[in-house]
Design a protein around this motif. Structure first.
Motif, PDB file in Angstrom:
ATOM      1  N   GLY A  67       0.853  -1.187   0.000  1.00  0.00           N
ATOM      2  CA  GLY A  67       0.000   0.000   0.000  1.00  0.00           C
ATOM      3  C   GLY A  67       0.886   1.233   0.000  1.00  0.00           C
ATOM      4  O   GLY A  67       2.107   1.130  -0.179  1.00  0.00           O
ATOM      5  N   CYS A  68       0.276   2.398   0.234  1.00  0.00           N
ATOM      6  CA  CYS A  68       1.074   3.631   0.176  1.00  0.00           C
ATOM      7  C   CYS A  68       0.766   4.543   1.352  1.00  0.00           C
ATOM      8  O   CYS A  68      -0.398   4.768   1.684  1.00  0.00           O
ATOM      9  CB  CYS A  68       0.789   4.375  -1.119  1.00  0.00           C
ATOM     10  SG  CYS A  68       1.728   5.914  -1.269  1.00  0.00           S
ATOM     11  N   MET A  69       1.817   5.106   1.937  1.00  0.00           N
ATOM     12  CA  MET A  69       1.656   5.978   3.095  1.00  0.00           C
ATOM     13  C   MET A  69       0.967   7.298   2.724  1.00  0.00           C
ATOM     14  O   MET A  69       0.487   8.019   3.597  1.00  0.00           O
ATOM     15  CB  MET A  69       3.009   6.234   3.764  1.00  0.00           C
ATOM     16  CG  MET A  69       4.077   6.812   2.859  1.00  0.00           C
ATOM     17  SD  MET A  69       4.771   5.462   1.839  1.00  0.00           S
ATOM     18  CE  MET A  69       5.451   6.394   0.524  1.00  0.00           C
ATOM     19  N   ASP A 109      -6.873   5.889  -8.022  1.00  0.00           N
ATOM     20  CA  ASP A 109      -6.287   4.859  -8.902  1.00  0.00           C
ATOM     21  C   ASP A 109      -4.772   5.053  -8.904  1.00  0.00           C
ATOM     22  O   ASP A 109      -4.268   6.030  -9.448  1.00  0.00           O
ATOM     23  CB  ASP A 109      -6.855   5.002 -10.312  1.00  0.00           C
ATOM     24  CG  ASP A 109      -6.230   4.016 -11.308  1.00  0.00           C
ATOM     25  OD1 ASP A 109      -6.719   3.960 -12.451  1.00  0.00           O
ATOM     26  OD2 ASP A 109      -5.269   3.315 -10.919  1.00  0.00           O
ATOM     27  N   CYS A 110      -4.079   4.121  -8.293  1.00  0.00           N
ATOM     28  CA  CYS A 110      -2.629   4.204  -8.170  1.00  0.00           C
ATOM     29  C   CYS A 110      -1.906   3.300  -9.173  1.00  0.00           C
ATOM     30  O   CYS A 110      -0.697   3.111  -9.072  1.00  0.00           O
ATOM     31  CB  CYS A 110      -2.204   3.816  -6.754  1.00  0.00           C
ATOM     32  SG  CYS A 110      -2.957   4.807  -5.472  1.00  0.00           S
ATOM     33  N   SER A 111      -2.650   2.785 -10.132  1.00  0.00           N
ATOM     34  CA  SER A 111      -2.074   1.777 -11.041  1.00  0.00           C
ATOM     35  C   SER A 111      -0.891   2.318 -11.837  1.00  0.00           C
ATOM     36  O   SER A 111      -0.042   1.544 -12.269  1.00  0.00           O
ATOM     37  CB  SER A 111      -3.152   1.265 -11.992  1.00  0.00           C
ATOM     38  OG  SER A 111      -3.702   2.343 -12.739  1.00  0.00           O
ATOM     39  N   GLY A 112      -0.797   3.639 -11.977  1.00  0.00           N
ATOM     40  CA  GLY A 112       0.311   4.199 -12.751  1.00  0.00           C
ATOM     41  C   GLY A 112       1.427   4.764 -11.897  1.00  0.00           C
ATOM     42  O   GLY A 112       2.354   5.397 -12.414  1.00  0.00           O
ATOM     43  N   CYS A 113       1.348   4.542 -10.600  1.00  0.00           N
ATOM     44  CA  CYS A 113       2.324   5.170  -9.698  1.00  0.00           C
ATOM     45  C   CYS A 113       3.248   4.143  -9.049  1.00  0.00           C
ATOM     46  O   CYS A 113       2.789   3.188  -8.438  1.00  0.00           O
ATOM     47  CB  CYS A 113       1.589   5.951  -8.609  1.00  0.00           C
ATOM     48  SG  CYS A 113       2.700   6.840  -7.510  1.00  0.00           S
ATOM     49  N   LEU A 114       4.538   4.387  -9.160  1.00  0.00           N
ATOM     50  CA  LEU A 114       5.542   3.454  -8.645  1.00  0.00           C
ATOM     51  C   LEU A 114       6.114   3.890  -7.299  1.00  0.00           C
ATOM     52  O   LEU A 114       6.928   3.179  -6.705  1.00  0.00           O
ATOM     53  CB  LEU A 114       6.686   3.324  -9.667  1.00  0.00           C
ATOM     54  CG  LEU A 114       6.298   2.958 -11.097  1.00  0.00           C
ATOM     55  CD1 LEU A 114       7.545   2.881 -11.979  1.00  0.00           C
ATOM     56  CD2 LEU A 114       5.511   1.660 -11.136  1.00  0.00           C
TER      57      LEU A 114
HETATM   58  S1  SF4 Z   1      -0.847   7.960  -6.463  1.00  0.00           S
HETATM   59 FE1  SF4 Z   1       1.144   7.154  -5.817  1.00  0.00          FE
HETATM   60  S2  SF4 Z   1       1.769   8.465  -4.093  1.00  0.00           S
HETATM   61 FE2  SF4 Z   1      -0.425   8.752  -4.398  1.00  0.00          FE
HETATM   62  S3  SF4 Z   1      -1.425   7.290  -3.020  1.00  0.00           S
HETATM   63 FE3  SF4 Z   1      -1.223   6.280  -4.997  1.00  0.00          FE
HETATM   64  S4  SF4 Z   1       0.720   5.146  -4.900  1.00  0.00           S
HETATM   65 FE4  SF4 Z   1       0.720   6.670  -3.246  1.00  0.00          FE
END
Ligand code: SF4
Length: 145
Positions: A67-69, A109-114
């Motif tokens: 997941g993401c902080m 939607d975080c599918s494009g974020c690394l």
């Molecule tokens: S877009 Fe990227 S930074 Fe933002 S919540 Fe999703 S994974 Fe985290």
């Protein structure tokens, strides 16, 4: 599965693995959670492992955070804008992220974020306690809602 159900299930899986890695340093723990090592040793940690797939096509994918902080969620809805209810969003409005809108519901939607899968980012936010890293992701709202 609700956001909170996923959060709790993942936190428990993560802790069960961390409880077996007490001999490893923080840096060794991060390396241990490389996609390749986790797929080999903990196939139940992620449903994609069994399909030999990755959540993001990237070199050196790391599964420590998963997941993401920066993610924010509430199964009750974080806020309303007109006829739309936001259930999740990115607190840093990362340009790699986007909103998924359907029937008045907005989800991040975080599918494009690394971002949370990169080793240097994991090192920056690292804690051996996954819940500690993710503590701000759960948006608790006034009880009147
Ligand atoms: S877009 Fe990227 S930074 Fe933002 S919540 Fe999703 S994974 Fe985290």
């Amino acid at each position: 599965m609700t956001y909170l159900e996923w959060f709790e299930a993942h936190a428990n899986k993560h802790k069960a693995i961390m409880d077996t890695l007490t001999e490893l340093s923080d840096s060794e723990v991060i390396d241990y959670f490389s996609y390749e090592n986790m797929k080999e040793k903990h196939v139940d940690f992620c449903p994609l492992y069994a399909e030999d797939k990755k959540c993001h096509e990237m070199k050196d994918l790391n599964c420590y955070l998963c997941g993401c902080m920066h993610f924010r969620f509430s199964d009750k809805g974080i806020r309303k804008e007109g006829d739309k209810t936001y259930y999740s969003l990115c607190s840093i409005e990362a340009k790699e992220g986007k909103a998924f809108v359907s029937d008045g519901s907005v989800h991040q939607d975080c599918s494009g974020c690394l971002i949370p899968h990169k080793k240097h980012v994991i090192e920056k936010y690292f804690s051996r306690d996954w819940r500690e890293v993710m503590k701000q992701t759960i948006v608790s709202l006034p009880s009147s809602r």
